[in-house]
Structures are given as C-alpha cells and as structure tokens.
Design a protein around this motif. Structure first.
Motif, PDB file in Angstrom:
ATOM      1  N   GLU A 210       0.831  -1.207   0.000  1.00 30.56           N
ATOM      2  CA  GLU A 210       0.000   0.000   0.000  1.00 30.56           C
ATOM      3  C   GLU A 210       0.867   1.260   0.000  1.00 30.56           C
ATOM      4  O   GLU A 210       0.545   2.237  -0.691  1.00 30.56           O
ATOM      5  CB  GLU A 210      -0.935  -0.002   1.214  1.00 30.56           C
ATOM      6  CG  GLU A 210      -2.042  -1.039   1.102  1.00 30.56           C
ATOM      7  CD  GLU A 210      -2.882  -1.133   2.368  1.00 30.56           C
ATOM      8  OE1 GLU A 210      -2.623  -0.365   3.328  1.00 30.56           O
ATOM      9  OE2 GLU A 210      -3.786  -1.988   2.393  1.00 30.56           O
ATOM     10  N   GLU A 213       2.135   1.651  -3.575  1.00 34.00           N
ATOM     11  CA  GLU A 213       1.074   2.104  -4.478  1.00 34.00           C
ATOM     12  C   GLU A 213       0.733   3.568  -4.227  1.00 34.00           C
ATOM     13  O   GLU A 213       0.542   4.347  -5.170  1.00 34.00           O
ATOM     14  CB  GLU A 213      -0.176   1.231  -4.301  1.00 34.00           C
ATOM     15  CG  GLU A 213      -0.033  -0.194  -4.819  1.00 34.00           C
ATOM     16  CD  GLU A 213       0.219  -0.247  -6.316  1.00 34.00           C
ATOM     17  OE1 GLU A 213      -0.489   0.463  -7.072  1.00 34.00           O
ATOM     18  OE2 GLU A 213       1.123  -0.989  -6.739  1.00 34.00           O
ATOM     19  N   ASN A 214       0.656   3.963  -2.964  1.00 35.32           N
ATOM     20  CA  ASN A 214       0.335   5.365  -2.632  1.00 35.32           C
ATOM     21  C   ASN A 214       1.424   6.315  -3.112  1.00 35.32           C
ATOM     22  O   ASN A 214       1.144   7.410  -3.607  1.00 35.32           O
ATOM     23  CB  ASN A 214       0.133   5.514  -1.126  1.00 35.32           C
ATOM     24  CG  ASN A 214      -1.136   4.830  -0.637  1.00 35.32           C
ATOM     25  OD1 ASN A 214      -2.062   4.604  -1.413  1.00 35.32           O
ATOM     26  ND2 ASN A 214      -1.176   4.495   0.642  1.00 35.32           N
ATOM     27  N   ARG A 216       3.508   5.821  -5.643  1.00 28.74           N
ATOM     28  CA  ARG A 216       3.446   5.863  -7.111  1.00 28.74           C
ATOM     29  C   ARG A 216       2.352   6.830  -7.584  1.00 28.74           C
ATOM     30  O   ARG A 216       2.554   7.604  -8.526  1.00 28.74           O
ATOM     31  CB  ARG A 216       3.184   4.461  -7.657  1.00 28.74           C
ATOM     32  CG  ARG A 216       4.382   3.521  -7.548  1.00 28.74           C
ATOM     33  CD  ARG A 216       3.960   2.056  -7.735  1.00 28.74           C
ATOM     34  NE  ARG A 216       3.274   1.827  -8.997  1.00 28.74           N
ATOM     35  CZ  ARG A 216       3.886   1.612 -10.171  1.00 28.74           C
ATOM     36  NH1 ARG A 216       5.204   1.588 -10.223  1.00 28.74           N
ATOM     37  NH2 ARG A 216       3.191   1.407 -11.270  1.00 28.74           N
ATOM     38  N   LYS A 217       1.207   6.777  -6.903  1.00 35.69           N
ATOM     39  CA  LYS A 217       0.096   7.648  -7.287  1.00 35.69           C
ATOM     40  C   LYS A 217       0.390   9.101  -6.908  1.00 35.69           C
ATOM     41  O   LYS A 217       0.112  10.021  -7.687  1.00 35.69           O
ATOM     42  CB  LYS A 217      -1.196   7.181  -6.613  1.00 35.69           C
ATOM     43  CG  LYS A 217      -1.751   5.884  -7.190  1.00 35.69           C
ATOM     44  CD  LYS A 217      -2.919   5.379  -6.365  1.00 35.69           C
ATOM     45  CE  LYS A 217      -3.346   3.994  -6.867  1.00 35.69           C
ATOM     46  NZ  LYS A 217      -4.308   3.352  -5.939  1.00 35.69           N
ATOM     47  N   HIS A 218       0.916   9.297  -5.700  1.00 39.50           N
ATOM     48  CA  HIS A 218       1.148  10.648  -5.188  1.00 39.50           C
ATOM     49  C   HIS A 218       2.109  11.428  -6.084  1.00 39.50           C
ATOM     50  O   HIS A 218       1.885  12.611  -6.374  1.00 39.50           O
ATOM     51  CB  HIS A 218       1.704  10.565  -3.758  1.00 39.50           C
ATOM     52  CG  HIS A 218       1.905  11.897  -3.114  1.00 39.50           C
ATOM     53  ND1 HIS A 218       0.882  12.577  -2.473  1.00 39.50           N
ATOM     54  CD2 HIS A 218       3.009  12.694  -3.013  1.00 39.50           C
ATOM     55  CE1 HIS A 218       1.352  13.721  -2.003  1.00 39.50           C
ATOM     56  NE2 HIS A 218       2.628  13.830  -2.310  1.00 39.50           N
ATOM     57  N   ASP A 220       3.079  10.313  -9.151  1.00 41.23           N
ATOM     58  CA  ASP A 220       2.872   9.913 -10.553  1.00 41.23           C
ATOM     59  C   ASP A 220       4.176   9.413 -11.178  1.00 41.23           C
ATOM     60  O   ASP A 220       4.612   9.874 -12.243  1.00 41.23           O
ATOM     61  CB  ASP A 220       2.307  11.091 -11.359  1.00 41.23           C
ATOM     62  CG  ASP A 220       1.794  10.640 -12.739  1.00 41.23           C
ATOM     63  OD1 ASP A 220       1.473   9.447 -12.886  1.00 41.23           O
ATOM     64  OD2 ASP A 220       1.742  11.481 -13.646  1.00 41.23           O
ATOM     65  N   LYS A 221       4.810   8.472 -10.479  1.00 37.39           N
ATOM     66  CA  LYS A 221       6.078   7.908 -10.929  1.00 37.39           C
ATOM     67  C   LYS A 221       5.972   6.387 -11.032  1.00 37.39           C
ATOM     68  O   LYS A 221       5.406   5.743 -10.143  1.00 37.39           O
ATOM     69  CB  LYS A 221       7.204   8.236  -9.941  1.00 37.39           C
ATOM     70  CG  LYS A 221       7.667   9.678  -9.926  1.00 37.39           C
ATOM     71  CD  LYS A 221       8.838   9.812  -8.938  1.00 37.39           C
ATOM     72  CE  LYS A 221       9.414  11.227  -8.940  1.00 37.39           C
ATOM     73  NZ  LYS A 221      10.553  11.330  -7.984  1.00 37.39           N
ATOM     74  N   ASN A 222       6.539   5.838 -12.088  1.00 44.89           N
ATOM     75  CA  ASN A 222       6.593   4.382 -12.236  1.00 44.89           C
ATOM     76  C   ASN A 222       7.846   3.869 -11.514  1.00 44.89           C
ATOM     77  O   ASN A 222       8.888   3.623 -12.117  1.00 44.89           O
ATOM     78  CB  ASN A 222       6.631   3.981 -13.712  1.00 44.89           C
ATOM     79  CG  ASN A 222       6.654   2.467 -13.889  1.00 44.89           C
ATOM     80  OD1 ASN A 222       6.213   1.715 -13.013  1.00 44.89           O
ATOM     81  ND2 ASN A 222       7.170   2.005 -15.016  1.00 44.89           N
ATOM     82  N   SER A 224       9.390   1.416  -7.952  1.00 44.56           N
ATOM     83  CA  SER A 224       9.055   0.276  -7.106  1.00 44.56           C
ATOM     84  C   SER A 224      10.238  -0.061  -6.210  1.00 44.56           C
ATOM     85  O   SER A 224      11.367   0.361  -6.455  1.00 44.56           O
ATOM     86  CB  SER A 224       8.685  -0.942  -7.958  1.00 44.56           C
ATOM     87  OG  SER A 224       9.802  -1.328  -8.739  1.00 44.56           O
ATOM     88  N   THR A 234       6.375  -4.068  -9.109  1.00 40.63           N
ATOM     89  CA  THR A 234       5.715  -3.657  -7.871  1.00 40.63           C
ATOM     90  C   THR A 234       5.438  -4.842  -6.949  1.00 40.63           C
ATOM     91  O   THR A 234       5.353  -5.994  -7.384  1.00 40.63           O
ATOM     92  CB  THR A 234       4.383  -2.947  -8.161  1.00 40.63           C
ATOM     93  OG1 THR A 234       3.468  -3.897  -8.734  1.00 40.63           O
ATOM     94  CG2 THR A 234       4.573  -1.778  -9.116  1.00 40.63           C
TER      95      THR A 234
END
Length: 265
Positions: A210, A213-214, A216-218, A220-222, A224, A234
């Motif tokens: 989590e 994932e958070n 990556r979204k926050h 906006d980066k690919n 892991s 991931t």
C-alpha cells in the motif's frame, strides 16, 4: 588531545551484541558507548533483545532517533527506497551517527573509535565502512571489526548468546529472515526476503504494498522497491504472481541484494 571513547554500533543483531560485549569487557563500561539509531520500524522483539543485551553487558543504550519513519523519508526526498539505494538508511542511520560522533568531539572532547559486528565473509563491507568513516566525518574516525581482526576462529555468536548469556535471539532469526532490519520491511530485502515477509507477516507485506502504491500515485512515478530485468516490479505484481504460482518456489530463490548499512550501524 581528545580522550578515546569506544562506540559499539548496535544494530540489534547477534554479532553486534557479541562485539559490544567484547568491547566493554576490554575497555570498561566507563569508556564505552552502546549506540543505536532507531528507524521506528523495528520489530518489537528486536527492542526486547537489545534491552536484555544491554542489561547483560551492564551498559545503557545510547539511542538517536530522527523522528521520521522510512516512509516519511521517502516522501520528504521524493525517492522510494529500493535494492540499489536506500535514503532511509542515509537519513535515519548514517546522518544521525555522524552528527552524534561530531558532538562527542565538539562537546565532550572525546575521540570515538567504532566497533562493528561484521564477520570475515563480509570483509568487503568492512572495507566500505572503513573507507566511509575515513572520508565523511570532519576528521577520519577509526573503525574496528573484532570478528575479522581479533578472533582467530569462527565463533557461533548466536549459540553463545542463547546458551551462555541465556538471552533469546530476536524472533526474526527463527522465522527465517536473513536480517532483522525494519521488522522485515527493509527496502533492500530482495525477492526472497519479501516472499518470506508475505509468508510470515502478510499484513506487513500489505502495508509495504500500500505504501508503494500510494507513493506511485502521489508522485505519478513508475517506481518500485523491487526491480526485475532492470525495470520496476511492484509488490502488487509480485504478490499476484506468488498467489498464482505458489509461494514456496519464491522462498527458495537466493537474492543477490545485500542488507543496507542498517545491519551494522
């Protein structure tokens, strides 16, 4: 001229505990410091072990804490720690250590000598630490590695601690983890390590998934924690694959990653 003070870099592991005891026996409690930098992510049983070791040795733990968790460091630096680089270790361990050592010099006129629980099979890590403390503090700091330099034979430190000191080792050893950093959430752990985490503590694996994932979204980066074929892979993808193909096969894959400096400092 500064007076020498002997500083055991206590990671909460068996080897660093054994080296700390040797240091105190050699130089005396009054000339020794048992030093621990706290990431706030350690497994609770690590703290129990450390307290019992400190009691047995007869010296209090000197603790430094940044106040942030590794996750908070990742957000502050906009960089998700991974097997190649772990800014959490730099910020929460290394920076805190260097600051403490310089304070010993400036405020107490003491010259620190550092002790690490690194064995002969990890001599390259000893070389790296020796080089680091030679060049990064304001003046070079001497480093010592008794498991390599002092003891002539291989010592079963885990057996000595359990059978002679009568102290139960941190539970992460018997649970099958190769190192006990950050309660199994070490970002340098590798594939086998994370398979082990998923098997033993699926809730902690879920927390890491989590967090990733958070992040990556926050931003906006690919990005892991794990990498596969040089590309981001991931924890969500890895979990889905373990669920699909069976967890056991992933527990047997040897990692080529190494625990970060947290293991030794």
């Amino acid at each position: 001229m500064r007076k020498n003070v002997h500083v055991a870099m206590f990671s909460g592991g068996a080897a660093s505990a054994y080296v700390a005891n040797h240091m105190v026996q050699t130089h005396g409690v009054e000339n020794s410091i048992l030093f621990f930098t706290n990431t706030l992510w350690e497994d609770e049983d690590n703290y129990r072990f450390m307290d019992e070791v400190a009691d047995a040795i007869g010296i209090e733990i000197t603790e430094r804490v940044d106040g942030r968790t590794p996750e908070e460091v990742f957000y502050d630096t906009r960089f998700l720690g991974n097997s190649r680089m772990a800014k959490c270790s730099e910020e929460l361990k290394v920076y805190q250590t260097i600051t403490f050592l310089e304070e010993l010099r400036d405020n107490e006129n003491l010259e620190p000598i550092l002790y690490f629980g690194i064995g002969p099979h990890e001599s390259h890590r000893a070389d790296n630490l020796r080089d680091f403390y030679e060049h990064n503090p304001l003046e070079p700091i001497e480093t010592r590695f008794p498991m390599i330099e002092t003891f002539r034979e291989d010592i079963d430190v885990k057996s000595i601690i359990e059978n002679e000191w009568k102290i139960k080792l941190p539970r992460m050893y018997e649970l099958g983890f190769s190192h006990a950093n950050c309660g199994g959430r070490c970002v340098r752990g590798g594939f086998q390590h994370y398979a082990q985490l998923y098997k033993i503590w699926p809730d902690r694996y879920q927390e890491q998934e989590e967090m990733e994932e958070n992040f990556r979204k926050h931003f906006d980066k690919n990005v892991s924690i794990l990498k596969k074929d040089g590309k981001p892979y991931t924890l969500k993808e890895y979990r889905q694959r373990m669920d699909r193909e069976g967890l056991d096969k992933f527990l047997k894959v040897q990692d080529n990653t190494v625990p970060c400096v947290c293991s030794f400092s």
